[in-house]
Design an enzyme around this catalytic site. Sequence first.
Site, PDB file in Angstrom:
ATOM      1  N   ASP A  22      37.816  36.500  42.275  1.00 50.10           N
ATOM      2  CA  ASP A  22      38.286  37.896  42.337  1.00 50.10           C
ATOM      3  C   ASP A  22      39.677  37.759  41.444  1.00 50.10           C
ATOM      4  O   ASP A  22      40.054  36.472  41.139  1.00 50.10           O
ATOM      5  CB  ASP A  22      38.689  38.200  43.603  1.00 50.10           C
ATOM      6  CG  ASP A  22      39.332  39.698  43.574  1.00 50.10           C
ATOM      7  OD1 ASP A  22      38.824  40.403  43.052  1.00 50.10           O
ATOM      8  OD2 ASP A  22      40.345  39.660  44.360  1.00 50.10           O
TER       9      ASP A  22
ATOM     10  N   ASP B 149      40.577  37.137  48.223  1.00 52.99           N
ATOM     11  CA  ASP B 149      41.552  37.090  49.164  1.00 52.99           C
ATOM     12  C   ASP B 149      41.662  38.506  49.850  1.00 52.99           C
ATOM     13  O   ASP B 149      42.258  38.714  50.841  1.00 52.99           O
ATOM     14  CB  ASP B 149      42.858  36.990  48.755  1.00 52.99           C
ATOM     15  CG  ASP B 149      43.335  38.219  47.818  1.00 52.99           C
ATOM     16  OD1 ASP B 149      42.377  38.701  47.143  1.00 52.99           O
ATOM     17  OD2 ASP B 149      44.485  38.582  47.740  1.00 52.99           O
TER      18      ASP B 149
ATOM     19  N   ASP C 147      36.487  41.438  49.247  1.00 51.57           N
ATOM     20  CA  ASP C 147      35.674  40.373  48.806  1.00 51.57           C
ATOM     21  C   ASP C 147      34.719  39.850  49.817  1.00 51.57           C
ATOM     22  O   ASP C 147      33.989  38.830  49.815  1.00 51.57           O
ATOM     23  CB  ASP C 147      36.712  39.293  48.501  1.00 51.57           C
ATOM     24  CG  ASP C 147      37.641  39.792  47.384  1.00 51.57           C
ATOM     25  OD1 ASP C 147      37.044  40.368  46.226  1.00 51.57           O
ATOM     26  OD2 ASP C 147      38.732  39.368  47.246  1.00 51.57           O
TER      27      ASP C 147
END
Length: 385
Positions: free
Chosen positions: A73, A272, A276
């Site tokens: 990410d 995080d 996600d």
Amino acid sequence: MKQEWHKHFLTGTKPLQVQSAIAVLIIACPCALGLATPMSIMVGTGRGARADVLVRNAEALQALDAVDTLVIDKTGTVTEGKPRLIATETAGKWGAETVLRLAASLETRSVHPLAHALVVAMEAKGIQAASVADFASQTGLGVTGNVDGHAVVVGNQAQMQQQGIDVSALIPDADARREEGAGVMFVGIDRQAAGLLAVADPPKPDAKVAIAALHTAGMRVVMLTGDNARTAEGIARQVGIDEVHADLRPEDKASIIRDMKRKGARVAMAGDGVNDAPALATADVGIAMGTGTDVAIESAGITLAQGSLTGLVRARRLSQATMRNIRQNLAFSFLFNGIGIPLAAGVLYPAFGLTLSPMFAGGAMALSSLTVVTNALRLNALNLR
């Protein structure tokens, strides 16, 4: 015959068949084989914890060794996750302070890092937050609500299109900010484009070095993000990421990972945020940043306590060393049994008259277990830096 057997038993001189049978039973005891994997996993997990790599399950640690593609990410993973407002552009009759006040007041209800940046900027300017009603969050798009009697929309270009707000006049300014790696949030007030807010979230200091080390280890690095493509590509260029997929929703990330796996890739996902979690659960190995949300951590098999990208490098090295140690232990165990059992069964007796005493068989069996344990303990001295 019965009396002769009792004679051998009482005098301690057993017949060859009985001695060989006992020696085989002792040598064949799979102690070393049973210890080979769990000892390495246990010691490797402890070594990882001391290096801020927290292993939730052994399967994740083992699977990471075979991973060839790392998906990450952007916000909070590659970047610091502490964005700050760097510019406010306006359109129509709205002033910069009004745009910030209405947008930031709405964002007080959001938990997104970019929302927090607006709230911090508003408070730093001494602007009083307005009252908010009918707040709603559209995942992957933005937020809407009623602020001081105005219908306010804050989000990306797709959000504006969905709400029927034309932001074409703001696109050139938005693109210029994105080329610099900044994120852009459009603001609509009462169904009209009111301006944009540019938020910068710089890469983590160790991001470029960590990704270079992962490349050296033979891994392909792919960024999946809900941010605009130009913003994502600007960050990717700064840190050396191979491939970028932007403007994604949470379900899109999971879908892309499934497609990678269908094509034969072994995928690890690092993230995080709440968004996600589906991707972390879909990947072969989910890796959560310890500085992220509880949902992400619960969805991952490995957590990097410090939230640092260098933790990914340490996790990879730990996995490779642990699997190498397991293979060494298994090889020794099979070699020990492969040699010991034929000797105990008397394979040398016809040619040389040699047999293996049960006493020596017991000693050899204990030595094999000790060797496996000692080899596993070598992981404690593993250098992960």
